[in-house]
Design an enzyme around this catalytic site. Structure first.
Site, PDB file in Angstrom:
ATOM      1  N   ASN A  28       0.877  -1.173   0.000  1.00 38.85           N
ATOM      2  CA  ASN A  28       0.000   0.000   0.000  1.00 38.85           C
ATOM      3  C   ASN A  28       0.915   1.224   0.000  1.00 38.85           C
ATOM      4  OD1 ASN A  28      -1.797   2.059   0.497  1.00 38.85           O
ATOM      5  ND2 ASN A  28      -2.217   1.478   2.626  1.00 38.85           N
ATOM      6  N   TRP A  29       1.055   1.811  -1.167  1.00 36.97           N
ATOM      7  CA  TRP A  29       2.011   2.926  -1.306  1.00 36.97           C
ATOM      8  C   TRP A  29       1.502   4.202  -0.650  1.00 36.97           C
ATOM      9  CZ3 TRP A  29       4.253   2.930  -7.022  1.00 36.97           C
ATOM     10  CH2 TRP A  29       4.972   1.737  -7.221  1.00 36.97           C
ATOM     11  N   LYS A  30       0.215   4.278  -0.374  1.00 34.86           N
ATOM     12  CA  LYS A  30      -0.407   5.488   0.191  1.00 34.86           C
ATOM     13  C   LYS A  30      -0.132   6.698  -0.724  1.00 34.86           C
ATOM     14  CE  LYS A  30       0.107   3.482   4.724  1.00 34.86           C
ATOM     15  NZ  LYS A  30       0.018   3.647   6.154  1.00 34.86           N
ATOM     16  N   HIS A 115      -9.516   1.230   4.657  1.00 37.57           N
ATOM     17  CA  HIS A 115      -8.255   1.448   5.380  1.00 37.57           C
ATOM     18  C   HIS A 115      -8.512   2.407   6.550  1.00 37.57           C
ATOM     19  CE1 HIS A 115      -4.182   2.691   6.314  1.00 37.57           C
ATOM     20  NE2 HIS A 115      -3.783   1.584   5.706  1.00 37.57           N
ATOM     21  N   GLU A 117      -6.942   4.828   7.643  1.00 47.39           N
ATOM     22  CA  GLU A 117      -6.722   6.260   7.336  1.00 47.39           C
ATOM     23  C   GLU A 117      -7.941   6.843   6.624  1.00 47.39           C
ATOM     24  OE1 GLU A 117      -2.934   5.720   5.396  1.00 47.39           O
ATOM     25  OE2 GLU A 117      -2.090   5.128   7.328  1.00 47.39           O
ATOM     26  N   GLU A 187      -5.623  -4.919  10.403  1.00 50.84           N
ATOM     27  CA  GLU A 187      -4.598  -3.909  10.646  1.00 50.84           C
ATOM     28  C   GLU A 187      -4.894  -3.191  11.957  1.00 50.84           C
ATOM     29  OE1 GLU A 187      -2.548  -2.787   6.753  1.00 50.84           O
ATOM     30  OE2 GLU A 187      -4.240  -1.441   6.964  1.00 50.84           O
ATOM     31  N   GLY A 193       2.244   2.198  10.795  1.00 53.00           N
ATOM     32  CA  GLY A 193       3.200   3.286  10.653  1.00 53.00           C
ATOM     33  C   GLY A 193       3.861   3.706  11.963  1.00 53.00           C
ATOM     34  N   SER A 233       3.248  -2.206  10.502  1.00 47.35           N
ATOM     35  CA  SER A 233       4.693  -2.251  10.747  1.00 47.35           C
ATOM     36  C   SER A 233       5.294  -3.629  10.471  1.00 47.35           C
ATOM     37  CB  SER A 233       5.008  -1.795  12.175  1.00 47.35           C
ATOM     38  OG  SER A 233       4.580  -0.458  12.359  1.00 47.35           O
TER      39      SER A 233
HETATM   40  C1  PEP Z   1      -0.897   0.177   6.075  1.00 44.21           C
HETATM   41  O1  PEP Z   1      -1.100   1.380   6.135  1.00 44.21           O
HETATM   42  O2  PEP Z   1      -1.670  -0.535   5.422  1.00 44.21           O
HETATM   43  C2  PEP Z   1       0.255  -0.368   6.786  1.00 44.21           C
HETATM   44  C3  PEP Z   1       0.259  -1.615   7.113  1.00 44.21           C
HETATM   45  O3  PEP Z   1       1.281   0.519   7.055  1.00 44.21           O
HETATM   46  P1  PEP Z   1       2.710   0.181   7.721  1.00 44.21           P
HETATM   47  O4  PEP Z   1       3.191  -1.117   7.131  1.00 44.21           O
HETATM   48  O5  PEP Z   1       3.571   1.335   7.352  1.00 44.21           O
HETATM   49  O6  PEP Z   1       2.478   0.065   9.194  1.00 44.21           O
END
Ligand code: PEP
Length: 270
Positions: A28-30, A115, A117, A187, A193, A233
């Site tokens: 997931n590049w965001k 997600h 976010e 998640e 993050g 993470s």
């Molecule tokens: C995500 O936002 O889907 C995610 C898992 O981020 P990160 O790996 O940076 O925690």
């Protein structure tokens, strides 16, 4: 296919079964990378996956602006391509939105929905997500549907109920056939993050709870065939331990998907 331990039987010997569901690592590049940077990264990942022949499906989910050009330069038999969101309407006067048919028309075949976010910063509710899911499925996109509790819910012990409610509200109107097309991603919001990963045991407990929730609604076969990814993470140093758990079928990877070597370190953890 992976042979997994399911549980002890009454004679205290092991039961094994073959896992039919797919192992998947999705990036997931965001809101990261300019178009030239994104094209370079996609080409690099495509070449690395083609050379590695990994034991999992590999997908990248990228900004809308990058979808069509990346679709033109990768081999989607090697590397799947998805969007990070889609609109809750098919078309019309919704300035700035990008619809599921538009995403599908780029050649992408996956879409991340729900997600944390999007839920947190853009007010996405279960009602909105039901619309998005319906449109994604109707346009042939495979949703990667995210669920997970916030830190307070982890600490006050309500996390199992919270995640169950997210699944019931957004997904349980779907037919078994449509539900079977979805990939789930657990998640924990406190792990996204932050550098704080759920322990493999915490993640496995939740994945088993999610699978049991699915089984109670759609039956064991649908539950056993649903891929449930862990996100939060996840990095090359902790992926193997997470992926070794019987109910963890891969990862949704944020930060570590932005560097080919890190992403491949996770892909090759299978
Ligand atoms: C995500 O936002 O889907 C995610 C898992 O981020 P990160 O790996 O940076 O925690």
């Amino acid at each position: 296919m992976r042979k997994i331990l399911t549980k002890y039987n009454n004679n205290h010997t092991y039961n094994f079964k073959y896992k039919m569901r797919k192992n998947i690592v999705a990036g997931n590049w965001k809101m990261n990378t300019t178009l030239p940077e994104g094209l370079k990264l996609a080409e690099e990942v495509n070449a690395a996956v083609a050379a590695a022949k990994p034991k999992c499906d590999v997908i990248i989910c990228v900004p809308f602006t990058h979808l069509a050009p990346i679709a033109a330069c990768i081999d989607q038999d090697v590397l799947g391509l998805g969007a990070e969101n889609c609109a809750d309407h098919a078309s019309g006067a919704y300035t700035g939105e990008v619809s599921a048919p538009m995403v599908a028309s780029t050649g992408a075949t996956y879409v991340i929905l729900g997600h944390s976010e999007r839920r947190q910063y853009y007010g996405e509710t279960s009602a909105i997500l039901r619309e998005k899911l319906g449109l994604a499925l109707a346009n042939g996109l495979t949703p990667i549907f995210c669920i997970g509790e916030v830190l307070e819910e982890r600490e006050n012990g309500t996390y199992n109920d919270v995640v169950k409610k997210q699944i019931e509200e957004a997904l349980f109107d779907l037919s078994a056939e449509d539900f079977s097309k979805i990939i789930l991603a657990y998640e924990p919001v406190w792990a996204i993050g932050t550098g704080k990963t759920a322990t493999p045991d915490q993640a496995e407990d939740m994945h088993a709870h999610i699978r049991a929730t699915i089984a109670a609604k759609y039956g064991n076969e649908v539950a056993d065939n649903t891929s449930i990814l862990y996100g939060g993470s996840c990095k090359p140093s902790n992926a193997a331990e997470l992926f070794a758990k019987p109910d963890i079928d891969g990862g949704l990877i944020g930060g570590a998907s932005l560097k080919c070597a890190d992403f491949m370190g996770i892909v090759n953890a299978f």
